[in-house]
Design a protein around this motif. Sequence first.
Motif, short mmCIF file in Angstrom:
data_model
loop_
_atom_site.label_atom_id
_atom_site.label_comp_id
_atom_site.label_asym_id
_atom_site.label_seq_id
_atom_site.Cartn_x
_atom_site.Cartn_y
_atom_site.Cartn_z
N GLY A 123 11.02 13.55 0.81
CA GLY A 123 9.67 14.18 0.17
C GLY A 123 8.54 13.02 0.19
N VAL A 124 8.85 11.96 0.05
CA VAL A 124 8.00 10.53 -0.06
C VAL A 124 7.69 10.82 1.56
CG1 VAL A 124 7.85 8.02 0.45
CG2 VAL A 124 8.97 9.22 -1.81
N LEU A 125 8.24 10.71 2.72
CA LEU A 125 7.50 10.97 3.90
C LEU A 125 6.86 12.10 4.18
CD1 LEU A 125 10.99 9.84 5.78
CD2 LEU A 125 9.36 8.43 4.62
N SER A 126 7.05 13.14 3.65
CA SER A 126 6.15 14.32 3.75
C SER A 126 4.92 14.08 3.23
CB SER A 126 6.85 15.66 3.27
OG SER A 126 6.13 16.71 3.21
N ALA A 127 4.93 13.58 1.97
CA ALA A 127 3.74 13.24 1.19
C ALA A 127 2.86 12.34 1.89
CB ALA A 127 4.00 12.60 -0.32
N ILE A 128 3.22 11.12 2.37
CA ILE A 128 2.66 10.01 3.02
C ILE A 128 1.84 10.73 4.48
CG2 ILE A 128 3.58 8.03 1.96
CD1 ILE A 128 5.35 7.74 4.56
N LEU A 129 2.72 11.49 5.15
CA LEU A 129 1.96 12.10 6.03
C LEU A 129 0.90 13.17 5.73
CD1 LEU A 129 5.06 12.99 8.28
CD2 LEU A 129 3.30 11.07 8.72
N ARG A 130 0.85 13.74 4.73
CA ARG A 130 0.07 14.64 4.25
C ARG A 130 -1.19 14.01 3.55
NH1 ARG A 130 2.81 19.35 1.02
NH2 ARG A 130 4.60 17.98 0.94
N ARG A 131 -1.11 12.87 2.85
CA ARG A 131 -2.10 12.14 2.19
C ARG A 131 -2.02 10.99 2.71
NH1 ARG A 131 -2.94 13.15 -4.24
NH2 ARG A 131 -3.21 15.27 -3.46
N PRO A 132 -2.81 10.31 3.64
CA PRO A 132 -2.71 9.02 4.43
C PRO A 132 -3.57 8.09 3.59
CG PRO A 132 -4.14 10.59 5.74
CD PRO A 132 -3.34 11.25 4.64
N THR A 133 -4.48 8.54 2.47
CA THR A 133 -5.00 7.61 1.56
C THR A 133 -4.06 6.83 0.43
OG1 THR A 133 -5.53 9.40 0.03
CG2 THR A 133 -7.25 8.97 1.67
N LEU A 134 -2.86 7.49 0.31
CA LEU A 134 -1.73 6.71 -0.45
C LEU A 134 -1.81 5.24 -0.02
CD1 LEU A 134 0.73 9.26 -0.73
CD2 LEU A 134 -0.81 8.88 -2.52
N LYS A 135 -1.40 4.21 -0.92
CA LYS A 135 -1.62 3.00 -0.68
C LYS A 135 -0.06 2.47 -0.04
CE LYS A 135 -5.79 2.41 -1.44
NZ LYS A 135 -6.67 2.18 -0.35
N ALA A 136 1.00 3.05 -0.56
CA ALA A 136 2.39 2.68 -0.19
C ALA A 136 3.42 4.11 -0.48
CB ALA A 136 2.93 1.66 -1.14
N GLY A 137 4.37 4.01 0.24
CA GLY A 137 5.52 4.75 0.08
C GLY A 137 6.68 4.19 0.16
N VAL A 138 7.82 4.54 -0.55
CA VAL A 138 9.12 3.88 -0.52
C VAL A 138 10.12 4.98 -0.54
CG1 VAL A 138 10.59 2.27 -1.72
CG2 VAL A 138 8.34 1.72 -1.77
N GLY A 139 10.99 4.96 0.67
CA GLY A 139 11.80 6.00 0.79
C GLY A 139 13.62 5.14 0.40
#
Length: 427
Positions: free
Chosen positions: A157-173
């Motif tokens: 879900g993190v990977l899905s979220a960062i692809l859809r909202r590239p303005t996020l500053k970080a993602g950790v799976g």
Amino acid sequence: MAAAVAVIGLFSAAIATRPASAADNPYQRGPNPTVASVAATRGTFATAQTSVPAGNGFGGGVIYYPTDTSQGTFGGVAIVPGYSALFANEEAWMGPWLASFGFVVIGIETNSRTDSADARGTQLLAALDYLTQRSSVRDRVDPNRLSVVGHSAGGAGVLSAILRRPTLKAGVGLAPGSPVGDYGLSNDRVPTMFISGQRDTTVTQSYLNGLYTTIPASTPSAWVEITGVDHLFATRANTTEMRVLIPWLKIWVDNDTRYTQFLCPLADSSNISMYRNKCPYVPPGQSSPSASPSASPSQSPSQSPSQSPSQSPSQSPSQSPHTSPSPPPPGACVAEYQPQNSWPGGYQALVTVKAGSSAINGWTVRWTLGSGQTITQAWNGTLSTSGSSVTVRNASYNGSLPAGGSAAFGFLATGTPSTPTLTCTSP
């Protein structure tokens, strides 16, 4: 006029109470970190929590936040659990831990425990929108500094979220699965970290390698594998996970380069069986630290690195030979090669440069690559290659060494690891 003067006076007083370094980075939070403080189970901020009802696009949850209101807003972190799991049962331990390091954290339950990975990504984004727009602590959160964390299907879900909202500053799976459609991360623009378990038979190293390699070279990324743990490592409190996750969030959410020293290279490699990275990590608008990131705050530049080639990755830095300093080497300088990690088709290494009995102002290390080896990235040094010949010169900040002093640089390479013969000259 009197009111304006009073406001200006209060503003000036607020600035005066901030640490001097905060003038360069308004998002920096907390005291200067150390190896010990990053591994601690609590940071310096007192925390509180508040419940979140269902009905905001996700199944409710809990918000954990620093009670300190004197340092302005904090970055936000949304956490989602894995398939069939509850945040309250598995990741709730992370909430107050992260909040005490200066983040506002929302841990969510999913609408259904069988929600897909993409649905979990949608709920992560809904949780961030709730946190910044409607929650009771929205005034404590910077809506422009947000990140996402998730385990297993939640990691997908993190990977899905960062692809859809590239303005996020970080993602950790955390042992991330794959979003719906089994697509890769070729469009990922968000700094992304994988943390996995060495004995995970659900999300395997081979699977993650295929996913990790789709991240663009221009996107900051890292992959940490924890020694001897299975797929459920993230459901139990552990400092190994947090001592890499916290620096990742600090660097990219808070633009805090004080934390790059813990990842470039790893300041503490105990209980870590593999580490892949794209050092150096320099957030937008910031510059590299003035000192070599290879030395922790508790180390002086003259000390040798915390890990010698004969040590296993699980050995603690406190057990390393640098507690008994060796005499300076003869000659201008010497270079010592230290293998760090390897994986199918690639490896990572660290090279320590040590001055001899006299101070030096600049150094150059050379060696020859083996058959099939290619260096893809280097940090803390300036790399140049000609065929199989490799030359690495000091960076602008680590060339001047006192007698017996040391600096280190690292690199990633493709091919099978070997132990090259290094030469060191100065300048």
